[in-house]
Design a protein around this motif. Structure first.
Motif, mmCIF file in Angstrom:
data_model
loop_
_atom_site.group_PDB
_atom_site.id
_atom_site.type_symbol
_atom_site.label_atom_id
_atom_site.label_comp_id
_atom_site.label_asym_id
_atom_site.label_seq_id
_atom_site.Cartn_x
_atom_site.Cartn_y
_atom_site.Cartn_z
ATOM 1 N N GLU A 56 0.800 -1.229 0.000
ATOM 2 C CA GLU A 56 0.000 0.000 0.000
ATOM 3 C C GLU A 56 0.829 1.274 0.000
ATOM 4 O O GLU A 56 0.493 2.245 -0.688
ATOM 5 N N ASN A 57 1.890 1.291 0.800
ATOM 6 C CA ASN A 57 2.717 2.496 0.854
ATOM 7 C C ASN A 57 3.245 2.820 -0.544
ATOM 8 O O ASN A 57 3.134 3.947 -1.039
ATOM 9 N N THR A 58 3.783 1.791 -1.197
ATOM 10 C CA THR A 58 4.314 1.998 -2.541
ATOM 11 C C THR A 58 3.207 2.338 -3.533
ATOM 12 O O THR A 58 3.406 3.142 -4.447
ATOM 13 N N LEU A 59 2.036 1.775 -3.334
ATOM 14 C CA LEU A 59 0.949 2.057 -4.281
ATOM 15 C C LEU A 59 0.510 3.525 -4.204
ATOM 16 O O LEU A 59 0.212 4.141 -5.231
ATOM 17 N N GLY A 61 2.503 5.959 -3.287
ATOM 18 C CA GLY A 61 3.625 6.666 -3.926
ATOM 19 C C GLY A 61 3.589 6.523 -5.432
ATOM 20 O O GLY A 61 3.930 7.462 -6.169
ATOM 21 N N THR A 62 3.169 5.364 -5.898
ATOM 22 C CA THR A 62 3.083 5.126 -7.338
ATOM 23 C C THR A 62 2.082 6.078 -7.991
ATOM 24 O O THR A 62 2.342 6.626 -9.066
ATOM 25 N N PHE A 64 1.335 9.048 -6.989
ATOM 26 C CA PHE A 64 1.969 10.366 -7.075
ATOM 27 C C PHE A 64 3.067 10.380 -8.143
ATOM 28 O O PHE A 64 3.267 11.386 -8.840
ATOM 29 N N ASP A 88 2.663 8.051 5.079
ATOM 30 C CA ASP A 88 3.838 8.867 4.726
ATOM 31 C C ASP A 88 3.637 9.518 3.366
ATOM 32 O O ASP A 88 3.883 10.717 3.183
ATOM 33 N N GLN A 89 3.163 8.736 2.414
ATOM 34 C CA GLN A 89 2.960 9.279 1.068
ATOM 35 C C GLN A 89 1.822 10.306 1.077
ATOM 36 O O GLN A 89 1.908 11.344 0.414
ATOM 37 N N ASN A 92 3.665 13.415 3.220
ATOM 38 C CA ASN A 92 4.927 14.011 2.759
ATOM 39 C C ASN A 92 4.998 14.175 1.247
ATOM 40 O O ASN A 92 5.460 15.200 0.752
ATOM 41 N N THR A 93 4.564 13.165 0.519
ATOM 42 C CA THR A 93 4.615 13.287 -0.937
ATOM 43 C C THR A 93 3.564 14.284 -1.412
ATOM 44 O O THR A 93 3.834 15.115 -2.283
ATOM 45 N N TYR B 109 12.095 14.888 -8.206
ATOM 46 C CA TYR B 109 11.484 14.801 -6.878
ATOM 47 C C TYR B 109 12.584 14.545 -5.866
ATOM 48 O O TYR B 109 13.560 13.847 -6.158
ATOM 49 N N ASN B 116 10.981 7.175 1.061
ATOM 50 C CA ASN B 116 9.745 7.693 0.444
ATOM 51 C C ASN B 116 9.849 7.771 -1.078
ATOM 52 O O ASN B 116 8.925 7.417 -1.805
ATOM 53 N N ALA B 119 9.142 4.732 -3.758
ATOM 54 C CA ALA B 119 7.758 4.444 -4.155
ATOM 55 C C ALA B 119 7.313 5.400 -5.261
ATOM 56 O O ALA B 119 6.639 4.995 -6.215
ATOM 57 N N VAL B 120 7.705 6.653 -5.139
ATOM 58 C CA VAL B 120 7.366 7.634 -6.172
ATOM 59 C C VAL B 120 8.081 7.271 -7.479
ATOM 60 O O VAL B 120 7.519 7.393 -8.570
ATOM 61 N N GLY B 123 6.211 4.856 -9.531
ATOM 62 C CA GLY B 123 5.165 5.513 -10.324
ATOM 63 C C GLY B 123 5.718 6.226 -11.546
ATOM 64 O O GLY B 123 5.125 6.180 -12.627
ATOM 65 N N GLU B 153 8.861 -3.284 -0.885
ATOM 66 C CA GLU B 153 7.605 -3.118 -1.635
ATOM 67 C C GLU B 153 7.869 -2.584 -3.040
ATOM 68 O O GLU B 153 7.324 -3.083 -4.030
#
Lengths: 314, 308
Positions: A56-59, A61-62, A64, A88-89, A92-93, B109, B116, B119-120, B123, B153
């Motif tokens: 979920e955390n990565t999803l 972030g993905t 964004f 966190d995402q 912070n993101t 970014y 953090n 994960a970005v 995407g 992840e």
């Protein structure tokens, strides 16, 4: 048509207009497709449907990252509880993203597990808290009218937001009203009826309780103005407050478990407009929060409300 | 080494070193409102990554980002103004240091939250796939971030969808004031990569020319094999010092993390340590000392002119 079928149909219709678009999440194209929420979504015409790993955390972030790269996306999530892993995402993101000029859309559509009997860990009904933490736009969807407007307007639009679906309502017949429904330009506040006797304002997913209360009042020849605040952040209350000034009787309903609800902000504003004692605020109290499996109902005692506001049965 | 080494690459290493030394003077004078994490000893990997980046690639960074930001966008003055929160800063004073990015320079970014940005990056890489661009998402993290769940992840996510990405792990052996052995078990990143069928490269020695060759290979592999690639870089963050305290009368070792490096001055020949830990020292493997000192003089003069 039931609630979830309506939402699924609206989502399918809206995403068909958008390309490129990535729709992703766990089991969104497998099994029940999140209880029917994502049924029928297809990878075609520049649209991609991804059954993702459990991360979920990565999803979050993905989503964004896709936005950063100019691609719109929707993350469908079976339970909002899982979104805790992506905080966190969310904070912070999102705080970095909101500093930019954003032309693409990222929406999280998640189910609020408010249906009861899930146990201590799967009964999180705190949508307000998720949105409050970084002032994220969020929208609750409860009925035929708000689902059409909110999904049409917010599912795919520049920026980021969360749309919440009520699990309790999923198998229920779709609620709708006969009278004209109006709403503000941001689809944050909906008005379902006008009335001179009292004002009823619903927060979170308490629209069914508010509608039932108003219908009951009608049987006693009392006409209520019914509002529902779909936004998860405090909004412009003026239209509701103008109504409260006229009726001078106010019932506020909030079925969420959050102590961080915009209902509190509304009540502070409403207290300036109303005679003390003419305001009833019904929400979940600490002693109502049973953590073991239970019905988790938010009930409104119509007779008690009527009596407290000084109305007598006609 | 085959062929003559490109002197512009050496010049870049020197520019990053001098630029940081100038910023360090500002740190010592407490000029900056924003916390600045210097990266002395990280210059070789930053110059090499920048040299390997193609037009469609995007870079995602950590709070320790000064070396990459300097490598991607040249103006030191704009960095300093950003750290001073001035409107003339690289991001108009809106991002400070730990979140400084510059999309025009390919820095998409930057996150000050451990892990953090990976994960970005997943995407961004997925977006490249959707848009059918031939870009690679290049994400820089530290050895502390590989302890976070989001690292695992994101590797799964990138590998599942065969997303071209370079994951640069700057392993300096420290997370704030704790060394790896003080805080966790050993992580064999090569085995972790292998378990997910992700190619792995190990870089050490701070030879910027060798780094460029291996990174070009890793970049090519990411694109042709459609895969994330992990590149672990062993390095030493220079600028440590020994501090005498009541408890440690003989002196206590302080690892450099952020702010001023008190023992690093602004020198004409900007070596901090005469060892392979220092990318400036390693340049001597390719050039005569006289040549390097002249080159250093020119770089320093150019920077002074920019800041005048």
């Amino acid at each position: 048509m039931n609630y979830i079928a309506q939402i699924n149909a609206l989502i399918r219709s809206r995403v068909a207009e958008e390309s490129p678009l990535v729709m992703f999440g766990q089991n969104i194209a497998a099994g029940s497709c999140i209880g029917g929420l994502t049924k029928g979504l297809k990878s075609e015409g520049g649209r991609y449907v991804l059954n993702t790993p459990n991360c979920e955390n990565t999803l979050v972030g993905t989503g964004f990252g896709l936005m950063l790269n100019g691609v719109s996306s929707i993350f469908f999530m079976k339970q909002q509880d899982f979104l805790l892993l992506g905080i966190d995402q969310l904070v912070n993101t999102y705080n970095i993203m909101r500093c930019r000029k954003i032309e693409n859309s990222f929406t999280i559509v998640n189910v609020i597990v408010d249906s009861g009997y899930e146990g201590p860990q799967s009964s999180l009904n705190n949508f307000y808290d998720f949105c409050s933490i970084a002032r994220i736009p969020g929208y609750a969807v409860s009925n035929k009218h708000d689902s059409e407007v909110i999904i049409g307007k917010h599912l795919i639009a520049p920026g980021f937001r969360i749309i919440g679906i009520s699990q309790r309502l999923c198998r229920q017949e779709l609620l709708q009203v006969e009278e004209g429904v109006s709403y503000d330009k941001n689809a944050e506040v909906f008005q379902y009826s006008d009335g001179k006797d009292l004002t009823v304002v619903c927060f979170n997913y308490s629209f069914p309780q508010g509608l039932a209360l108003c219908n009951d009042f009608k049987k006693h020849h009392l006409n209520a103005a019914l509002f529902s605040v779909n936004a998860m952040l405090p909004v412009d209350w003026r239209k509701i407050l103008d109504n409260v000034k006229r009726t001078n009787k106010l019932v506020v309903l909030d079925d969420s478990k959050s102590v961080n609800s915009p209902a509190q902000h509304f009540i502070i504003a409403a207290q300036q407009e109303i005679v003390p004692g003419n305001l009833i605020y019904l929400s979940r109290k600490n002693e109502d929060l049973i953590l073991g499996p239970n019905a988790d109902l938010f009930s409104v005692d119509h007779k008690a409300v009527m009596s407290k506001l000084g109305f007598t049965s006609k | 080494m085959a062929g003559k080494p490109d002197k512009n690459v050496a010049q870049e290493v020197l520019r990053l070193r001098f630029s940081q030394m100038i910023v360090n003077q500002g740190n010592k004078d407490k000029q900056f409102k924003c916390p600045v994490h210097l990266a002395f000893g990280h210059e070789a990997i930053a110059v090499a990554v920048s040299a390997c980046m193609k037009d469609k690639d995007g870079l995602l960074l950590t709070h320790r980002n000064i070396h990459y930001n300097l490598a991607r966008s040249r103006s030191l003055k704009k960095k300093i103004d950003e750290y001073l929160c001035k409107e003339t800063g690289e991001a108009a004073g809106q991002l400070g240091c730990m979140n400084l990015y510059n999309q025009d320079a390919g820095v998409l970014y930057t996150s000050s939250i451990l892990g953090n940005q990976i994960a970005v990056a997943a995407g961004v890489a997925l977006g490249n796939r959707v848009k059918k661009t031939n870009g690679v998402a290049i994400v820089v993290i530290g050895d502390g971030a590989i302890e976070e769940g989001v690292f695992y992840e994101s590797l799964i996510m990138m590998r599942t969808y065969r997303l071209p990405a370079l994951i640069i792990v700057e392993n300096n052996g420290w997370s704030l004031a704790t060394q790896i052995h003080e805080r966790r078990c050993d992580i064999k990143l090569d085995l972790q990569a292998s378990s997910l069928s992700i190619p792995y490269y190990h870089l050490e020695g701070n030879d910027v020319y060798g780094y460029i060759r291996l990174l070009e290979e890793a970049h090519s592999k990411a694109l042709t094999d459609e895969t994330p690639v992990i590149v672990e870089v062993a390095l030493h963050t220079l600028g440590d010092w020994v501090m005498k305290t009541e408890e440690h009368s003989a002196g206590k070792y302080i690892n450099y993390h952020a702010g001023a490096a008190p023992n690093v001055g602004l020198l004409n020949w900007p070596v901090i340590e005469e060892s392979d830990f220092d990318p400036v020292h390693v340049l001597k493997k390719h050039f005569e000392p006289d040549f390097l000192e002249k080159l250093a003089g020119k770089v320093f003069a150019d920077l002074r002119e920019e800041l005048a």
